[in-house]
Design a protein around this motif. Structure first.
Motif, PDB file in Angstrom:
ATOM      1  N   PRO A  36     -11.855  -5.695   1.027  1.00 30.83           N
ATOM      2  CA  PRO A  36     -10.789  -4.867   0.478  1.00 30.83           C
ATOM      3  C   PRO A  36      -9.997  -4.099   1.372  1.00 30.83           C
ATOM      4  O   PRO A  36     -10.376  -3.476   2.522  1.00 30.83           O
ATOM      5  N   THR A  37      -8.476  -4.081   1.354  1.00 27.68           N
ATOM      6  CA  THR A  37      -7.861  -3.246   2.149  1.00 27.68           C
ATOM      7  C   THR A  37      -7.668  -1.646   1.494  1.00 27.68           C
ATOM      8  O   THR A  37      -8.232  -1.415   0.611  1.00 27.68           O
ATOM      9  N   SER A  38      -7.000  -0.627   2.345  1.00 18.73           N
ATOM     10  CA  SER A  38      -6.806   0.494   1.736  1.00 18.73           C
ATOM     11  C   SER A  38      -5.988   0.521   0.427  1.00 18.73           C
ATOM     12  O   SER A  38      -6.431   1.265  -0.442  1.00 18.73           O
ATOM     13  N   ASN A  39      -5.237  -0.468   0.076  1.00 15.79           N
ATOM     14  CA  ASN A  39      -4.336  -0.427  -0.979  1.00 15.79           C
ATOM     15  C   ASN A  39      -5.215  -0.721  -2.156  1.00 15.79           C
ATOM     16  O   ASN A  39      -5.092  -0.161  -3.493  1.00 15.79           O
ATOM     17  N   TYR A  40      -6.588  -1.439  -1.977  1.00 14.42           N
ATOM     18  CA  TYR A  40      -7.521  -1.834  -3.173  1.00 14.42           C
ATOM     19  C   TYR A  40      -7.964  -0.698  -3.789  1.00 14.42           C
ATOM     20  O   TYR A  40      -8.123  -0.667  -5.033  1.00 14.42           O
ATOM     21  N   ASP A  41      -7.999   0.684  -3.104  1.00 13.63           N
ATOM     22  CA  ASP A  41      -8.412   1.857  -3.776  1.00 13.63           C
ATOM     23  C   ASP A  41      -7.712   2.276  -4.692  1.00 13.63           C
ATOM     24  O   ASP A  41      -8.206   2.975  -5.810  1.00 13.63           O
ATOM     25  N   TYR A  42      -6.370   1.992  -4.560  1.00  9.89           N
ATOM     26  CA  TYR A  42      -5.503   2.358  -5.673  1.00  9.89           C
ATOM     27  C   TYR A  42      -5.604   1.860  -7.085  1.00  9.89           C
ATOM     28  O   TYR A  42      -5.198   2.363  -8.239  1.00  9.89           O
ATOM     29  N   LEU A  43      -6.414   0.428  -7.076  1.00 10.94           N
ATOM     30  CA  LEU A  43      -6.440  -0.298  -8.143  1.00 10.94           C
ATOM     31  C   LEU A  43      -7.600   0.539  -8.989  1.00 10.94           C
ATOM     32  O   LEU A  43      -7.652   0.029 -10.180  1.00 10.94           O
ATOM     33  N   LYS A  44      -8.485   1.274  -8.386  1.00 20.70           N
ATOM     34  CA  LYS A  44      -9.307   1.974  -9.019  1.00 20.70           C
ATOM     35  C   LYS A  44      -8.901   3.472  -9.760  1.00 20.70           C
ATOM     36  O   LYS A  44      -9.846   4.112 -10.448  1.00 20.70           O
ATOM     37  N   ASP A  45      -7.680   3.616  -9.403  1.00 16.25           N
ATOM     38  CA  ASP A  45      -6.981   4.949 -10.190  1.00 16.25           C
ATOM     39  C   ASP A  45      -6.147   4.328 -11.420  1.00 16.25           C
ATOM     40  O   ASP A  45      -4.963   3.959 -10.894  1.00 16.25           O
ATOM     41  N   SER A  46      -6.414   4.583 -12.516  1.00 17.22           N
ATOM     42  CA  SER A  46      -5.689   4.109 -13.662  1.00 17.22           C
ATOM     43  C   SER A  46      -4.342   4.887 -13.673  1.00 17.22           C
ATOM     44  O   SER A  46      -3.417   4.161 -14.305  1.00 17.22           O
ATOM     45  N   THR A  47      -4.238   5.946 -12.947  1.00 11.65           N
ATOM     46  CA  THR A  47      -2.811   6.643 -12.975  1.00 11.65           C
ATOM     47  C   THR A  47      -1.841   5.868 -11.965  1.00 11.65           C
ATOM     48  O   THR A  47      -0.608   6.470 -12.020  1.00 11.65           O
ATOM     49  N   LYS A  48      -2.472   5.298 -10.935  1.00 12.12           N
ATOM     50  CA  LYS A  48      -1.544   4.864 -10.060  1.00 12.12           C
ATOM     51  C   LYS A  48      -1.484   3.296  -9.773  1.00 12.12           C
ATOM     52  O   LYS A  48      -0.912   2.860  -9.048  1.00 12.12           O
ATOM     53  N   SER A  49      -2.505   2.646 -10.470  1.00 12.35           N
ATOM     54  CA  SER A  49      -2.754   1.298 -10.235  1.00 12.35           C
ATOM     55  C   SER A  49      -1.546  -0.130 -10.529  1.00 12.35           C
ATOM     56  O   SER A  49      -1.194  -0.717  -9.585  1.00 12.35           O
ATOM     57  N   LYS A  50      -0.864   0.572 -11.474  1.00 14.47           N
ATOM     58  CA  LYS A  50       0.368  -0.478 -12.003  1.00 14.47           C
ATOM     59  C   LYS A  50       1.478  -0.073 -10.814  1.00 14.47           C
ATOM     60  O   LYS A  50       2.221  -0.735 -10.679  1.00 14.47           O
ATOM     61  N   LYS A  51       1.499   1.212 -10.349  1.00 12.05           N
ATOM     62  CA  LYS A  51       2.623   1.461  -9.434  1.00 12.05           C
ATOM     63  C   LYS A  51       2.486   0.967  -8.042  1.00 12.05           C
ATOM     64  O   LYS A  51       3.399   0.248  -7.398  1.00 12.05           O
ATOM     65  N   ILE A  52       1.300   0.699  -7.758  1.00 16.63           N
ATOM     66  CA  ILE A  52       0.618   0.262  -6.277  1.00 16.63           C
ATOM     67  C   ILE A  52       0.977  -1.431  -6.412  1.00 16.63           C
ATOM     68  O   ILE A  52       1.375  -1.913  -5.511  1.00 16.63           O
ATOM     69  N   ILE A  53       0.643  -1.795  -7.407  1.00 11.33           N
ATOM     70  CA  ILE A  53       1.144  -3.206  -8.032  1.00 11.33           C
ATOM     71  C   ILE A  53       2.506  -3.716  -7.813  1.00 11.33           C
ATOM     72  O   ILE A  53       2.929  -4.643  -7.067  1.00 11.33           O
ATOM     73  N   ALA A  54       3.308  -2.579  -8.437  1.00 14.67           N
ATOM     74  CA  ALA A  54       4.616  -2.784  -8.394  1.00 14.67           C
ATOM     75  C   ALA A  54       5.296  -2.695  -6.944  1.00 14.67           C
ATOM     76  O   ALA A  54       6.088  -3.670  -6.321  1.00 14.67           O
ATOM     77  N   ASN A  55       4.462  -1.765  -5.845  1.00 16.12           N
ATOM     78  CA  ASN A  55       4.919  -1.899  -4.584  1.00 16.12           C
ATOM     79  C   ASN A  55       4.674  -2.974  -3.988  1.00 16.12           C
ATOM     80  O   ASN A  55       5.421  -3.756  -3.099  1.00 16.12           O
ATOM     81  N   GLN A  56       3.377  -3.727  -4.440  1.00 15.49           N
ATOM     82  CA  GLN A  56       2.936  -4.805  -3.605  1.00 15.49           C
ATOM     83  C   GLN A  56       3.772  -6.011  -4.157  1.00 15.49           C
ATOM     84  O   GLN A  56       4.193  -7.078  -3.353  1.00 15.49           O
ATOM     85  N   ILE A  57       4.160  -6.105  -5.085  1.00 10.06           N
ATOM     86  CA  ILE A  57       5.100  -7.275  -5.555  1.00 10.06           C
ATOM     87  C   ILE A  57       6.600  -7.136  -4.813  1.00 10.06           C
ATOM     88  O   ILE A  57       6.876  -8.178  -4.390  1.00 10.06           O
ATOM     89  N   ARG A  58       7.110  -6.101  -4.722  1.00  8.80           N
ATOM     90  CA  ARG A  58       8.209  -5.755  -3.889  1.00  8.80           C
ATOM     91  C   ARG A  58       8.262  -6.434  -2.530  1.00  8.80           C
ATOM     92  O   ARG A  58       8.835  -6.936  -1.678  1.00  8.80           O
ATOM     93  N   GLU A  59       6.854  -5.953  -1.987  1.00  6.26           N
ATOM     94  CA  GLU A  59       6.506  -6.438  -0.544  1.00  6.26           C
ATOM     95  C   GLU A  59       6.527  -7.927  -0.436  1.00  6.26           C
ATOM     96  O   GLU A  59       7.014  -8.594   0.384  1.00  6.26           O
ATOM     97  N   LEU A  60       5.710  -8.425  -1.421  1.00  2.72           N
ATOM     98  CA  LEU A  60       5.389  -9.933  -1.183  1.00  2.72           C
ATOM     99  C   LEU A  60       6.499 -10.808  -1.712  1.00  2.72           C
ATOM    100  O   LEU A  60       6.757 -11.838  -0.950  1.00  2.72           O
ATOM    101  N   TYR A  61       7.341 -10.259  -2.580  1.00  6.09           N
ATOM    102  CA  TYR A  61       8.697 -11.227  -3.102  1.00  6.09           C
ATOM    103  C   TYR A  61       9.906 -10.462  -2.443  1.00  6.09           C
ATOM    104  O   TYR A  61      10.895 -10.452  -3.021  1.00  6.09           O
TER     105      TYR A  61
END
Length: 208
Positions: free
Chosen positions: A63-88
Motif C-alpha cells: 500500500p502507498t500512503s494514499n491507501y490510508d485514506y481509503l480507511k477513512d469513510s469521510t475522505k475515501s471517496k474524495k481521494i478516489i476522485a483525486n486519483q481518477i483525475r491523476e490517472l485519467y
C-alpha cells in the motif's frame, strides 16, 4: 498510446472499495487478500491492477500512503476522485469535468487517447463510469505520487495543507508574500515621565 485499466466485472468496484474501508490494511494486497475478502472470481483480480494505476498500491502490491485514506469513510471517496483525475489526466485536460460528460464524449476521448478498438473502449468506459459514480468530485484535489496535495479551488478540503502566509488570487494566479512584524516593548517601572518620552521618541525616529 495511453493504456487505461479496466475490469470486466466493473460492477464490483464500489463494493470492493466499501469493503476496504473496514478491512485491515495488508502488508501486500495480493490475490489471496482479495480472495479472503470474499472476491474469488478471476475477474476480480483486475481490481489489484486498478489500485496500482490509481496509486493506492506500489508495483510490489504494498500500500502507498494514499491507501490510508481509503480507511477513512469521510475522505475515501474524495481521494478516489483525486486519483481518477491523476490517472485519467489526459481526458480531464480535454474536459475538466469529464466525470460529468456525456457517454459519447467520454467514449470519444478514450478512443482518441488510447487508440483501442471498440470492445476495449467500452470496457474502459464502463470502468471509468463506475469509478466516477462512486467517487466524490465535489472538492477534488490533485495528489501526487508522494501523497502531497495541491489545491484546485479556494475551498478548504481534508487534503489541503495549512496556509504559510502565501496568498493566491484567482484573478492573477500569482503568489504574493506579506510579512508582518510584531514588536513588543517592555517599559521600565518608573515614575519619571521623561524616561518614557525618550523611549517613544527613539521609536519614532528609528522604527516608524
Amino acid at each position: 498510446m495511453t493504456n487505461y485499466p479496466y475490469m470486466v466485472s466493473n460492477n464490483k468496484i464500489s463494493q470492493i472499495f466499501d469493503t476496504l474501508n473496514t478491512a485491515a490494511k495488508p502488508d501486500k494486497f495480493t490475490n489471496n487478500v482479495l480472495h479472503n475478502l470474499g472476491y474469488r472470481s478471476t475477474n476480480d483480480r483486475a481490481f489489484i491492477t486498478l489500485l496500482k494505476k490509481l496509486n493506492f498500491l506500489n508495483s510490489d502490491s504494498s500500500p502507498t500512503s494514499n491507501y490510508d485514506y481509503l480507511k477513512d469513510s469521510t475522505k475515501s471517496k474524495k481521494i478516489i476522485a483525486n486519483q481518477i483525475r491523476e490517472l485519467y489526466s489526459e481526458m480531464f485536460s480535454i474536459n475538466e469535468n469529464m466525470n460529468d460528460a456525456s457517454d459519447d464524449e467520454i467514449k470519444g476521448a478514450i478512443s482518441r487517447i488510447t487508440g483501442k478498438e471498440e470492445k476495449d473502449v467500452k470496457r474502459i468506459f464502463s470502468t471509468f463510469k463506475m469509478l466516477c459514480n462512486y467517487a466524490d468530485f465535489s472538492d477534488a484535489k490533485i495528489i501526487d505520487n508522494n501523497g502531497d496535495s495541491e489545491s484546485q479551488s479556494e475551498q478548504i478540503s481534508p487534503f489541503q495543507q495549512p496556509s504559510l502566509g502565501i496568498n493566491t488570487t484567482p484573478e492573477t494566479s500569482k503568489l504574493t508574500t506579506d510579512f508582518h512584524y510584531n514588536i513588543q516593548i517592555h517599559l521600565p517601572a518608573t515614575t519619571d515621565v521623561t524616561v518614557y518620552n525618550a523611549i517613544f521618541k527613539s521609536i519614532k525616529e528609528n522604527l516608524l
